[in-house]
Design a protein around this motif. Sequence first.
Motif, mmCIF file in Angstrom:
data_model
loop_
_atom_site.group_PDB
_atom_site.id
_atom_site.type_symbol
_atom_site.label_atom_id
_atom_site.label_comp_id
_atom_site.label_asym_id
_atom_site.label_seq_id
_atom_site.Cartn_x
_atom_site.Cartn_y
_atom_site.Cartn_z
ATOM 1 N N TRP A 138 0.837 -1.204 0.000
ATOM 2 C CA TRP A 138 0.000 0.000 0.000
ATOM 3 C C TRP A 138 0.871 1.253 0.000
ATOM 4 N N GLU A 139 1.818 1.298 0.928
ATOM 5 C CA GLU A 139 2.684 2.467 1.034
ATOM 6 C C GLU A 139 3.610 2.602 -0.174
ATOM 7 N N ALA A 140 4.030 1.479 -0.728
ATOM 8 C CA ALA A 140 4.924 1.532 -1.893
ATOM 9 C C ALA A 140 4.253 2.224 -3.075
ATOM 10 N N GLU A 141 2.944 2.079 -3.207
ATOM 11 C CA GLU A 141 2.235 2.715 -4.323
ATOM 12 C C GLU A 141 2.183 4.231 -4.183
ATOM 13 N N ALA A 142 2.402 4.745 -2.971
ATOM 14 C CA ALA A 142 2.403 6.203 -2.769
ATOM 15 C C ALA A 142 3.773 6.816 -3.043
ATOM 16 N N GLU A 143 4.816 5.991 -3.121
ATOM 17 C CA GLU A 143 6.169 6.515 -3.271
ATOM 18 C C GLU A 143 6.387 7.341 -4.544
ATOM 19 N N PRO A 144 5.783 6.989 -5.693
ATOM 20 C CA PRO A 144 5.981 7.826 -6.881
ATOM 21 C C PRO A 144 5.505 9.268 -6.698
ATOM 22 N N ALA A 145 4.541 9.485 -5.832
ATOM 23 C CA ALA A 145 4.087 10.856 -5.572
ATOM 24 C C ALA A 145 5.199 11.656 -4.914
ATOM 25 N N ALA A 146 5.861 11.045 -3.929
ATOM 26 C CA ALA A 146 6.979 11.729 -3.269
ATOM 27 C C ALA A 146 8.116 11.970 -4.252
ATOM 28 N N ALA A 147 8.375 10.987 -5.112
ATOM 29 C CA ALA A 147 9.449 11.137 -6.104
ATOM 30 C C ALA A 147 9.148 12.262 -7.083
ATOM 31 N N ALA A 148 7.856 12.551 -7.298
ATOM 32 C CA ALA A 148 7.458 13.620 -8.218
ATOM 33 C C ALA A 148 7.427 14.987 -7.546
ATOM 34 N N GLY A 149 7.793 15.038 -6.260
ATOM 35 C CA GLY A 149 7.855 16.316 -5.563
ATOM 36 C C GLY A 149 6.639 16.669 -4.750
ATOM 37 N N ILE A 150 5.673 15.757 -4.649
ATOM 38 C CA ILE A 150 4.503 15.985 -3.806
ATOM 39 C C ILE A 150 4.844 15.540 -2.385
ATOM 40 N N ARG A 151 4.679 16.431 -1.418
ATOM 41 C CA ARG A 151 4.930 16.018 -0.027
ATOM 42 C C ARG A 151 3.926 14.922 0.323
ATOM 43 N N THR A 152 4.447 13.760 0.711
ATOM 44 C CA THR A 152 3.606 12.585 0.899
ATOM 45 C C THR A 152 3.774 12.037 2.306
ATOM 46 N N ALA A 153 2.644 11.825 2.984
ATOM 47 C CA ALA A 153 2.642 11.207 4.312
ATOM 48 C C ALA A 153 1.716 10.003 4.281
ATOM 49 N N THR A 154 2.167 8.888 4.852
ATOM 50 C CA THR A 154 1.328 7.703 4.958
ATOM 51 C C THR A 154 0.814 7.616 6.388
ATOM 52 N N LEU A 155 -0.493 7.536 6.526
ATOM 53 C CA LEU A 155 -1.157 7.655 7.820
ATOM 54 C C LEU A 155 -1.340 6.279 8.456
ATOM 55 N N ARG A 156 -0.372 5.865 9.273
ATOM 56 C CA ARG A 156 -0.441 4.555 9.917
ATOM 57 C C ARG A 156 -1.387 4.644 11.107
#
Length: 297
Positions: free
Chosen positions: A142-160
Amino acid sequence: MTTIVTGSSGLLGSALIRSLRADGVRVVRLVRRAPQSADESFWNPGKGLIDPAALEGAEAVVHLAGAGIGDRRWTEEHRREVLRSRVEGTRTLVTALTRLSAPPAVLLSGSAVGYYGDTGDREVDESAPSGEGFLAEVVRAWEAEAEPAAAAGIRTATLRTGLVLSGEGGMLRRVLPIFKLGLGAPLGSGRQYWSWISVDDWVRAVRHVMGERAVEGPVNLTAPEPVTNAAFTAALARAVRRPAMPLPVPAPVLRAALGGFAQEGVLTGQRVLPRRLLDSGYAFRHIHLNEALSAVL
């Protein structure tokens, strides 16, 4: 300000939207049915369908969509749906966000404390490695799928997120009738830790992360004082002014009733600390379980 929300009809999404709209924030809900108002936009994560125009101009995105984990037995089909819904939904959303001409400043993507596996009585924070088991596997994917957003410069937080306490739904709403009859009891050994957070603190913490530019990566959404299942049982019994049963519900009975969910979702636990929230200056409204239960009930 415009915020995009997926999973908006669930307990957490609904509570967050009420809070945002009360402060004048425009919310666009991504829904998997025909839109019924101007603030809704259709998407179909399974087919990779999403309208980029609905995302343009948004300052923040909160992604909470995913099949329920503990609301039915863990058949092989349901396990596949739990994983698929999170992976496909996050992938569809992130792919669309990274292709926008003006991506949002922040993406808050759902996650869970199941990432840590069974921690026993060991305290863990966001620096801890992932554990073992189906839930840990799901959260990693689940979290791995959000990683491209961070790589694109979007500040990304995963809410555990841990166990969210609300009188309007979730686990607490399901077990309240049992406790009001005086039939509440510890589950299994009762020594497994439950990391909880009131729904009010969950909403406030999400909005805090949304506005704190220094916060990114995994963020534990749990209160600072996790408790054992036995302590949780005693506290909830006191809150409804009924005695708790003296004998625990045996593990074999739970496995027979709940299937695979019993082992990972009930009989094991995580003793999670919200280190990044505290370090970023977030002030919890409900630190102690007794006061949280009083507030939500």
